[in-house]
Design a protein around this motif. Structure first.
Motif, PDB file in Angstrom:
ATOM      1  N   SER A   1      54.236  20.107 -20.342  1.00 32.76           N
ATOM      2  CA  SER A   1      54.539  19.890 -21.764  1.00 32.76           C
ATOM      3  C   SER A   1      55.417  21.026 -22.308  1.00 32.76           C
ATOM      4  N   PHE A   2      55.342  22.215 -21.703  1.00 31.72           N
ATOM      5  CA  PHE A   2      56.197  23.338 -22.121  1.00 31.72           C
ATOM      6  C   PHE A   2      57.564  23.281 -21.443  1.00 31.72           C
ATOM      7  N   TYR A   3      57.556  22.982 -20.114  1.00 27.88           N
ATOM      8  CA  TYR A   3      58.770  23.162 -19.303  1.00 27.88           C
ATOM      9  C   TYR A   3      59.424  21.859 -18.860  1.00 27.88           C
ATOM     10  N   GLY A   4      58.721  20.741 -19.036  1.00 28.25           N
ATOM     11  CA  GLY A   4      59.283  19.450 -18.630  1.00 28.25           C
ATOM     12  C   GLY A   4      60.377  19.031 -19.608  1.00 28.25           C
TER      13      GLY A   4
ATOM     14  N   MET B   1      59.475  22.678 -25.167  1.00 27.72           N
ATOM     15  CA  MET B   1      60.051  23.783 -25.942  1.00 27.72           C
ATOM     16  C   MET B   1      60.753  24.811 -25.033  1.00 27.72           C
ATOM     17  N   TYR B   2      60.246  24.980 -23.811  1.00 26.00           N
ATOM     18  CA  TYR B   2      60.814  25.990 -22.913  1.00 26.00           C
ATOM     19  C   TYR B   2      61.456  25.355 -21.680  1.00 26.00           C
ATOM     20  N   ALA B   3      61.945  24.122 -21.843  1.00 29.22           N
ATOM     21  CA  ALA B   3      62.523  23.356 -20.723  1.00 29.22           C
ATOM     22  C   ALA B   3      63.712  24.078 -20.087  1.00 29.22           C
TER      23      ALA B   3
ATOM     24  N   LYS C   1      63.369  39.239 -23.789  1.00 32.51           N
ATOM     25  CA  LYS C   1      63.942  39.297 -25.134  1.00 32.51           C
ATOM     26  C   LYS C   1      63.314  38.278 -26.077  1.00 32.51           C
ATOM     27  N   GLN C   2      62.294  37.567 -25.617  1.00 31.16           N
ATOM     28  CA  GLN C   2      61.624  36.545 -26.436  1.00 31.16           C
ATOM     29  C   GLN C   2      62.640  35.572 -27.015  1.00 31.16           C
ATOM     30  N   SER C   3      63.460  35.034 -26.138  1.00 26.28           N
ATOM     31  CA  SER C   3      64.475  34.096 -26.626  1.00 26.28           C
ATOM     32  C   SER C   3      64.691  33.008 -25.588  1.00 26.28           C
TER      33      SER C   3
ATOM     34  N   GLY D   1      54.311  41.509 -19.623  1.00 24.92           N
ATOM     35  CA  GLY D   1      53.213  40.785 -20.291  1.00 24.92           C
ATOM     36  C   GLY D   1      53.240  39.309 -19.933  1.00 24.92           C
ATOM     37  N   TRP D   2      54.458  38.717 -19.944  1.00 31.13           N
ATOM     38  CA  TRP D   2      54.583  37.308 -19.563  1.00 31.13           C
ATOM     39  C   TRP D   2      54.235  37.112 -18.093  1.00 31.13           C
ATOM     40  N   MET D   3      54.619  38.094 -17.258  1.00 33.12           N
ATOM     41  CA  MET D   3      54.303  37.963 -15.825  1.00 33.12           C
ATOM     42  C   MET D   3      52.781  37.934 -15.631  1.00 33.12           C
ATOM     43  N   ASP D   4      52.067  38.755 -16.395  1.00 33.86           N
ATOM     44  CA  ASP D   4      50.590  38.738 -16.316  1.00 33.86           C
ATOM     45  C   ASP D   4      50.065  37.372 -16.753  1.00 33.86           C
ATOM     46  N   HIS D   5      50.628  36.877 -17.852  1.00 33.73           N
ATOM     47  CA  HIS D   5      50.209  35.569 -18.363  1.00 33.73           C
ATOM     48  C   HIS D   5      50.408  34.487 -17.300  1.00 33.73           C
ATOM     49  N   PHE D   6      51.599  34.488 -16.678  1.00 33.83           N
ATOM     50  CA  PHE D   6      51.906  33.461 -15.678  1.00 33.83           C
ATOM     51  C   PHE D   6      51.043  33.616 -14.429  1.00 33.83           C
TER      52      PHE D   6
ATOM     53  N   ASN E   1      48.075  34.738 -14.293  1.00 35.44           N
ATOM     54  CA  ASN E   1      46.709  34.287 -14.584  1.00 35.44           C
ATOM     55  C   ASN E   1      46.620  32.780 -14.718  1.00 35.44           C
ATOM     56  N   LYS E   2      47.694  32.168 -15.197  1.00 34.01           N
ATOM     57  CA  LYS E   2      47.615  30.739 -15.518  1.00 34.01           C
ATOM     58  C   LYS E   2      48.157  29.831 -14.415  1.00 34.01           C
ATOM     59  N   TYR E   3      49.208  30.296 -13.709  1.00 32.85           N
ATOM     60  CA  TYR E   3      49.875  29.443 -12.729  1.00 32.85           C
ATOM     61  C   TYR E   3      49.763  30.029 -11.323  1.00 32.85           C
ATOM     62  N   ILE E   4      50.382  29.322 -10.381  1.00 33.30           N
ATOM     63  CA  ILE E   4      50.313  29.781  -8.987  1.00 33.30           C
ATOM     64  C   ILE E   4      51.637  30.446  -8.606  1.00 33.30           C
TER      65      ILE E   4
HETATM   66  C1  HEM Z   1      59.728  29.436 -32.798  1.00 33.14           C
HETATM   67  C2  HEM Z   1      58.784  30.275 -32.496  1.00 33.14           C
HETATM   68  C3  HEM Z   1      57.743  29.943 -31.507  1.00 33.14           C
HETATM   69  C4  HEM Z   1      56.645  29.203 -31.648  1.00 33.14           C
HETATM   70  C5  HEM Z   1      56.171  28.473 -32.902  1.00 33.14           C
HETATM   71  C6  HEM Z   1      55.930  29.215 -30.387  1.00 33.14           C
HETATM   72  C7  HEM Z   1      54.766  28.566 -30.141  1.00 33.14           C
HETATM   73  C8  HEM Z   1      54.062  28.607 -28.964  1.00 33.14           C
HETATM   74  C9  HEM Z   1      52.779  27.986 -28.718  1.00 33.14           C
HETATM   75  C10 HEM Z   1      52.001  27.171 -29.738  1.00 33.14           C
HETATM   76  C11 HEM Z   1      52.441  28.236 -27.453  1.00 33.14           C
HETATM   77  C12 HEM Z   1      51.195  27.740 -26.738  1.00 33.14           C
HETATM   78  C13 HEM Z   1      50.170  28.834 -26.680  1.00 33.14           C
HETATM   79  C14 HEM Z   1      49.014  28.403 -25.820  1.00 33.14           C
HETATM   80  O1  HEM Z   1      48.530  27.272 -25.960  1.00 33.14           O
HETATM   81  O2  HEM Z   1      48.586  29.188 -24.966  1.00 33.14           O
HETATM   82  C15 HEM Z   1      53.496  29.028 -26.881  1.00 33.14           C
HETATM   83  C16 HEM Z   1      53.498  29.488 -25.589  1.00 33.14           C
HETATM   84  C17 HEM Z   1      54.566  30.120 -25.018  1.00 33.14           C
HETATM   85  N1  HEM Z   1      55.699  30.547 -25.637  1.00 33.14           N
HETATM   86 FE1  HEM Z   1      56.179  30.247 -27.561  1.00 33.14          FE
HETATM   87  N2  HEM Z   1      56.640  29.950 -29.503  1.00 33.14           N
HETATM   88  C18 HEM Z   1      57.759  30.410 -30.124  1.00 33.14           C
HETATM   89  C19 HEM Z   1      58.743  31.174 -29.600  1.00 33.14           C
HETATM   90  C20 HEM Z   1      58.830  31.505 -28.271  1.00 33.14           C
HETATM   91  C21 HEM Z   1      59.976  32.171 -27.679  1.00 33.14           C
HETATM   92  C22 HEM Z   1      61.221  32.656 -28.412  1.00 33.14           C
HETATM   93  C23 HEM Z   1      59.727  32.286 -26.360  1.00 33.14           C
HETATM   94  C24 HEM Z   1      60.669  32.886 -25.377  1.00 33.14           C
HETATM   95  C25 HEM Z   1      60.311  33.531 -24.337  1.00 33.14           C
HETATM   96  C26 HEM Z   1      58.411  31.702 -26.119  1.00 33.14           C
HETATM   97  C27 HEM Z   1      57.796  31.592 -24.909  1.00 33.14           C
HETATM   98  C28 HEM Z   1      56.545  31.069 -24.708  1.00 33.14           C
HETATM   99  C29 HEM Z   1      55.923  30.980 -23.401  1.00 33.14           C
HETATM  100  C30 HEM Z   1      56.506  31.427 -22.075  1.00 33.14           C
HETATM  101  C31 HEM Z   1      54.677  30.398 -23.611  1.00 33.14           C
HETATM  102  C32 HEM Z   1      53.608  30.167 -22.549  1.00 33.14           C
HETATM  103  C33 HEM Z   1      53.674  28.780 -22.045  1.00 33.14           C
HETATM  104  C34 HEM Z   1      52.708  28.636 -20.878  1.00 33.14           C
HETATM  105  O3  HEM Z   1      51.560  29.066 -20.965  1.00 33.14           O
HETATM  106  O4  HEM Z   1      53.166  28.108 -19.855  1.00 33.14           O
HETATM  107  N3  HEM Z   1      57.920  31.239 -27.308  1.00 33.14           N
HETATM  108  N4  HEM Z   1      54.458  29.242 -27.813  1.00 33.14           N
END
Ligand code: HEM
Length: 165
Positions: free
Chosen positions: A91-94, A98-100, A113-115, A144-149, A151-154
């Motif tokens: 749902s995030f990467y497909g 949002m992160y496709a 860079k959180q972008s 921090g993201w690497m730790d998150h990944f 813990n959550k993924y393989i």
């Molecule tokens: C517009 C602002 C943003 C909103 C509203 C938002 C919202 C969210 C939400 C709701 C989650 C799910 C949290 C969870 O259930 O654990 C999430 C996870 C995440 N967000 Fe964002 N986010 C935003 C910006 C960003 C940006 C700029 C990045 C760039 C790196 C980013 C990267 C991630 C990643 C990598 C995850 C983890 C997904 C996963 O667990 O596989 N987000 N975000």
């Protein structure tokens, strides 16, 4: 109170009890013939098949790209040379997620860079992003993201240069 063997329910119960007793007394009788000898004393059953396995592999930007959730149901992404299987986060990467844009790509710079802007990605035919210009805070962010990944993924591989695999 008497136990009437003529009643079908009692007969069924008796047969079930006998079956359970037989399994306890003679567990090997219910063990599949294919169980290797070394397991016969520790297991009384074996799963029907082997669970799906994941092979740790070396990817390059070009071989990682097809795992983008569109061409392949499996979704992979890399951060700082580590490849994660994020299929569970479809749902995030497909497609449409949002992160496709990170799917099938080196996501290091975007994570730092959180972008999720396009310019965070390096062309798959170019050398890997050395990330030398990142600030300490951005590197911390990426870690921090690497730790998150982790813990959550393989973790399923490493990412190397196109000409190094
Ligand atoms: C517009 C602002 C943003 C909103 C509203 C938002 C919202 C969210 C939400 C709701 C989650 C799910 C949290 C969870 O259930 O654990 C999430 C996870 C995440 N967000 Fe964002 N986010 C935003 C910006 C960003 C940006 C700029 C990045 C760039 C790196 C980013 C990267 C991630 C990643 C990598 C995850 C983890 C997904 C996963 O667990 O596989 N987000 N975000």
């Amino acid at each position: 109170m008497s136990f009437d063997l003529g009643l079908p329910v009692n007969t069924a119960l008796l047969l079930y009890v006998l079956y359970c007793v037989q399994r306890i007394i003679l567990p090997s009788a219910s063990t599949p013939k294919t169980v290797p000898n070394e397991f016969k004393h520790s297991y009384t059953w074996m799963p029907r098949g082997h669970p799906p396995t994941l092979l740790f592999k070396t990817y390059t930007p070009r071989t990682l790209q097809p795992f983008n959730g569109t061409d392949n149901p499996r979704i992979l992404l890399a951060i700082k040379g580590v490849v994660y299987d994020v299929t569970a986060g479809r749902s995030f990467y497909g497609p449409g997620g949002m992160y496709a844009n990170f799917a099938g790509r080196d996501a290091s710079r975007g994570m730092a860079k959180q972008s999720f802007d396009e310019e965070m990605l390096t062309d798959i035919d170019q050398p890997l992003d050395k990330l030398e210009d990142l600030t300490g805070e951005e590197i911390e962010n990426m870690r921090g993201w690497m730790d998150h990944f982790a813990n959550k993924y393989i973790i399923c591989g490493r990412l190397v240069e196109n000409d190094a695999a």
